[in-house]
Write a protein that holds these residues in place. Structure first.
Motif, mmCIF file in Angstrom:
data_model
loop_
_atom_site.group_PDB
_atom_site.id
_atom_site.type_symbol
_atom_site.label_atom_id
_atom_site.label_comp_id
_atom_site.label_asym_id
_atom_site.label_seq_id
_atom_site.Cartn_x
_atom_site.Cartn_y
_atom_site.Cartn_z
ATOM 1 N N GLY A 139 48.619 -8.650 47.126
ATOM 2 C CA GLY A 139 47.516 -8.429 47.607
ATOM 3 C C GLY A 139 47.239 -7.601 48.802
ATOM 4 O O GLY A 139 46.300 -7.044 49.047
ATOM 5 N N ASP A 140 48.253 -7.505 49.678
ATOM 6 C CA ASP A 140 48.164 -6.686 50.996
ATOM 7 C C ASP A 140 48.292 -5.151 50.530
ATOM 8 O O ASP A 140 48.956 -4.788 49.622
ATOM 9 N N THR A 141 47.533 -4.660 51.492
ATOM 10 C CA THR A 141 47.830 -2.971 51.477
ATOM 11 C C THR A 141 48.410 -2.487 52.863
ATOM 12 O O THR A 141 47.610 -2.810 53.725
ATOM 13 N N CYS A 142 49.502 -1.987 52.819
ATOM 14 C CA CYS A 142 50.002 -1.487 54.200
ATOM 15 C C CYS A 142 49.769 -0.092 54.273
ATOM 16 O O CYS A 142 50.331 0.701 53.511
ATOM 17 N N VAL A 143 49.396 0.279 55.586
ATOM 18 C CA VAL A 143 49.533 1.717 55.795
ATOM 19 C C VAL A 143 50.187 2.125 57.239
ATOM 20 O O VAL A 143 49.949 1.269 58.234
ATOM 21 N N VAL A 144 50.939 2.988 56.880
ATOM 22 C CA VAL A 144 51.707 3.616 57.995
ATOM 23 C C VAL A 144 51.234 5.079 58.511
ATOM 24 O O VAL A 144 51.112 5.808 57.660
ATOM 25 N N GLU A 145 51.049 5.181 59.649
ATOM 26 C CA GLU A 145 50.645 6.561 60.216
ATOM 27 C C GLU A 145 51.211 7.237 61.311
ATOM 28 O O GLU A 145 51.778 6.261 62.247
ATOM 29 N N ILE A 146 51.530 8.428 61.283
ATOM 30 C CA ILE A 146 52.275 9.063 62.520
ATOM 31 C C ILE A 146 51.545 10.275 62.818
ATOM 32 O O ILE A 146 51.236 10.908 61.967
#
Length: 231
Positions: A210-217
């Motif tokens: 159910g999680d949504t994981c977002v990575v940003e650089i």
């Protein structure tokens, strides 16, 4: 030439802004390359020689693809990382020439079965079951270095369901990209298509269905990974 079974499909990742693909040959990963992460993993933050592990090329998952909670773990973690894409191979590459071998950079997420990794570490065994499992390498579109330059600093962040969990700067890498490339190439011949996951900052933690994981650089955009229940 004929094969007795069908050869596997070439693993690849997107190239930013085009329909082209970057073929993936191997995935090298640097362990504990941020001092604060080394501390949270119970290790000394001193600048010890870097160590490496690998993931199979077909572990690649693209941004937006759903990852099913993997088997044999109850502690499934995220790790935000800068990805280096090698365009020109070589051996014994010197640091001052290392960036000449880089084709581009991407945003990544080194998904980890933490319980299996720590069990292996305590028993002095390889990390493969904790790190090199199916769909464990989320890799965003590769940005050509010719367009974005060579990435040495900038914010790297990760959020889960909109809540920030990791927040650091690429300038805090213990071993820089040129150093990593040089060290690797003195042990293994790097080749076009190799990817290097350069390590994660502090703040690693669990993901659940159910999680949504977002990575940003900074300068490289973002990747998003929804987590689905185990089959």
């Amino acid at each position: 030439m004929s094969f007795v079974i069908d050869p596997p499909k070439q693993a690849s990742v997107a190239v930013a802004g085009t329909d082209a693909r970057f073929p993936v040959r191997r995935i090298f990963c640097v362990g504990r390359n941020y001092a604060a992460h080394a501390v949270e993993m119970g290790k000394d933050p001193e600048r010890d020689p870097p160590f490496f592990f690998t993931k199979p090329a077909d572990a690649v998952v693209e941004s937006g693809e759903t990852v099913v909670y993997p088997p044999e773990t109850g502690n499934f973690h995220y790790e935000a990382e800068l990805i280096v894409a090698i365009g020109t191979g070589g051996t014994a590459i010197t640091e001052d020439k290392a960036l000449e071998h880089v084709w581009g950079y991407a945003v990544g997420n080194d998904l980890t079965r933490r319980d299996l990794q720590l069990q292996a570490r305590e028993q002095g065994r390889p990390w493969d079951w904790g790190k090199a499992f199916d769909r464990s390498a989320v890799i965003g579109p590769v940005h050509p270095a010719s367009e974005v330059g060579h990435v040495a600093s900038g914010a790297i962040t990760l959020s889960v369901n909109g809540e920030t969990r990791q927040n650091s700067d690429l300038a805090k890498l213990i071993w820089s990209v040129p150093e990593i490339i040089s060290i690797l190439s003195h042990s293994i011949a790097l080749a076009p298509g190799d990817l290097i996951m350069t390590g994660t900052p502090e703040g690693v933690g669990p993901l659940v269905p159910g999680d949504t994981c977002v990575v940003e650089i900074a300068g490289l955009g973002r990747i998003e990974t929804p987590i689905a229940p185990r089959d």
